[in-house]
Design an enzyme around this catalytic site. Structure first.
Site, PDB file in Angstrom:
ATOM      1  CD  GLU A 381      23.507 -36.967  26.124  1.00 48.22           C
ATOM      2  OE1 GLU A 381      24.203 -36.309  26.917  1.00 48.22           O
ATOM      3  OE2 GLU A 381      23.805 -38.088  25.712  1.00 48.22           O
ATOM      4  CG  PHE A 401      21.169 -24.481  36.687  1.00 50.79           C
ATOM      5  CD1 PHE A 401      20.654 -24.894  35.465  1.00 50.79           C
ATOM      6  CD2 PHE A 401      22.502 -24.126  36.755  1.00 50.79           C
ATOM      7  CE1 PHE A 401      21.470 -24.955  34.339  1.00 50.79           C
ATOM      8  CE2 PHE A 401      23.331 -24.186  35.639  1.00 50.79           C
ATOM      9  CZ  PHE A 401      22.807 -24.591  34.429  1.00 50.79           C
TER      10      PHE A 401
END
Ligand code: TGC
Ligand code: FAD
Length: 401
Positions: A381, A401
């Protein structure tokens, strides 16, 4: 020490014996209905889960026999309205996760996947026919779902999805693979996310569809009381009726993750509480150097630190739940809580394992099982790093990211 506090002047705030697992009396902030939900799940965990779960973990076995009982308690799709679902609020769903994970993360995982990752997208993005076909059976536990997003080449970056679906007349043909899929081998249906010419879309693939396979991943050291699988799609043909019509793009699967991550923030509190409860007993009865282990300052500091971190996590999840119930919770807030609470629980489980000494590696005590499970929970998750970067992006406006 509850006894000492209780001996002070009646009526003063200092007379109340504190619950060591809830030092700030967060339970007092719950409604009567929320407390009833928590109590009924707690009883189920005490009576039905704790007596068998260690053995299940050792045998690498998901206790599937508990699924009808989970369903009878209304725990599958508990926060959804209609279609046989209980329609509870978000805080109740959180408390369900907390109590289940006090038993084992594997059981909470089952409920998370069924409720938040499978029933939620059908309920939110599905056609009326899909809702009628699947949701009542899923609420009863007669149909089990799995959620296929992660792929073998890199789960943190689902936008780089290789699994694809191509239109062929009124059908779609799916090719590709998914990895680390909870419930895969026991699922009757899979919500699989695939790249299409229109963007990422969700498909309902039923088991026994030709070309679809879901072999179990064996030899895990974590979540051994949970089924984890790979999924393979080799020219799997599904009709247009099996496409989720209500969403196109990565926000489809990510919105499901928001629901499940929210539940995880609560769930891990239960795992941490199980460790603290066991160590409070153990350190009072284990005598070393002529005194109980609990009489040492460094032991008390560690236990106090766990209580501090559990309390913080409880307040964080409760505020998140209240925001969710008002429709105001944001994904970044969930990231903050998933990061904080998983780190809290994993640190406590590791420290509890250490505090048990050699006994800490034994199946007689819960911390090592929770510790091993939480190694998955902090990874799935969205890994800890992914959630840190999500918070960083919110603060700076820059995606790292
Ligand atoms: P990004 O550009 O941020 O977003 C793409 C679109 O999605 C929207 N969005 C969200 N919507 C709802 N909830 C969220 N949490 C959302 N996050 C983003 C966003 O608004 C955008 O919408 P639109 O309309 O503008 O297109 O996407 P990105 O490519 O930059 O990715 C961001 C990142 C890294 C955070 C995301 O890829 C991510 O979360 N990666 C981690 C993947 C992950 O968590 N996988 C979990 C797989 S399932 C699982 O582990 C189940 S375990 C179950 C169990 O057993 O309990
Ligand atoms: P990777 O993405 O390869 O990451 C490897 C490492 O790189 C991590 O430490 C990560 O934090 C780090 N990293 C990644 N990007 C960056 C960056 N930009 N900067 C710095 N570090 C970075 N998935 C599903 O779809 N459905 C399920 O039901 C499901 N169940 C699961 C059950 C279990 C038991 C497990 C272990 C996983 C499950 N997953 C499921 C998959 C899970 O979501 C992924 O494992 C997770 O998202 C991480 O992906 P990955 O394993 O490919 O690691």
């Amino acid at each position: 020490m509850a006894e000492a506090v209780g001996s002070q002047t009646p009526g003063s705030s200092a007379t109340r014996a504190l619950d060591p697992l809830d030092l700030l009396a967060v339970r007092g902030l719950l409604s009567e209905e929320e407390r009833m939900v928590q109590d009924s799940v707690a009883r189920f965990v005490d009576d039905r889960v704790l007596p068998i779960i260690q053995k299940c973990f050792e045998e690498h076995r998901f206790p599937r026999e508990l699924v009808p009982e989970l369903a009878a308690l209304g725990l599958l799709g508990s926060s959804l309205e209609g279609y046989g679902c209980a329609g509870l609020n978000a805080v109740s769903y959180g408390l369900i996760c907390q109590e289940l994970e006090r038993g084992d993360s594997g059981l909470r995982s089952f409920v998370s996947v069924q409720s938040s990752l499978c029933m939620y997208p059908i309920h939110t993005y599905g056609s009326e026919a899909q809702k009628q076909k699947y949701l009542p059976g899923m609420a009863k536990g007669e149909l089990i779902g799995c959620f296929g997003l992660t792929e073998p080449h890199g789960g943190s970056d689902p936008a780089n999805m290789k699994t694809h679906a191509k239109r062929r007349g009124r059908d779609w043909v799916i090719n590709g693979s998914k990895m680390w899929i909870t419930n895969g081998a026991i699922a009757d249906l899979c919500i699989v996310w695939a790249q299409t010419d229109e963007g990422i879309r969700g498909f309902i693939v039923e088991k026994n569809t030709p070309g679809f396979a879901a072999p179990e991943i064996e030899r895990k050291f974590s979540l051994r009381a949970s089924v984890t699988s790979a999924l393979f799609f080799d020219n799997v043909v599904v009709p247009e009726e099996n496409v989720l019509p209500g969403v196109v793009g990565l926000k489809g699967p990510l919105s499901c993750l928001t629901q499940a991550r929210y539940g995880i923030t609560w769930g891990v509190i239960g795992a941490a509480q199980a460790c603290l409860a066991q160590l409070l007993d153990y350190t009072k009865t284990r005598v070393l150097f002529g005194r109980p282990l609990a009489a040492n300052q460094t032991i008390q500091v560690r236990l106090a630190d766990w209580a501090r971190r559990i309390t913080t996590a409880q307040l964080l999840s409760l505020q998140l739940g209240r925001l969710k119930d008002k429709g105001e919770m944001t994904p970044t807030q969930v990231s903050l809580a998933k990061w904080n609470n998983c780190r809290m629980a994993l640190d406590i489980a590791r420290d509890a394992r250490d505090m048990l000494g050699g006994a800490g590696i034994s199946a007689e005590h819960v911390p090592i099982r929770h510790m091993l499970n939480l190694e998955s929970v902090i990874t799935y998750e969205g890994t800890e790093t992914i959630h840190q970067l999500a918070v960083g992006r919110e603060l700076t406006g820059i995606s790292a990211f």
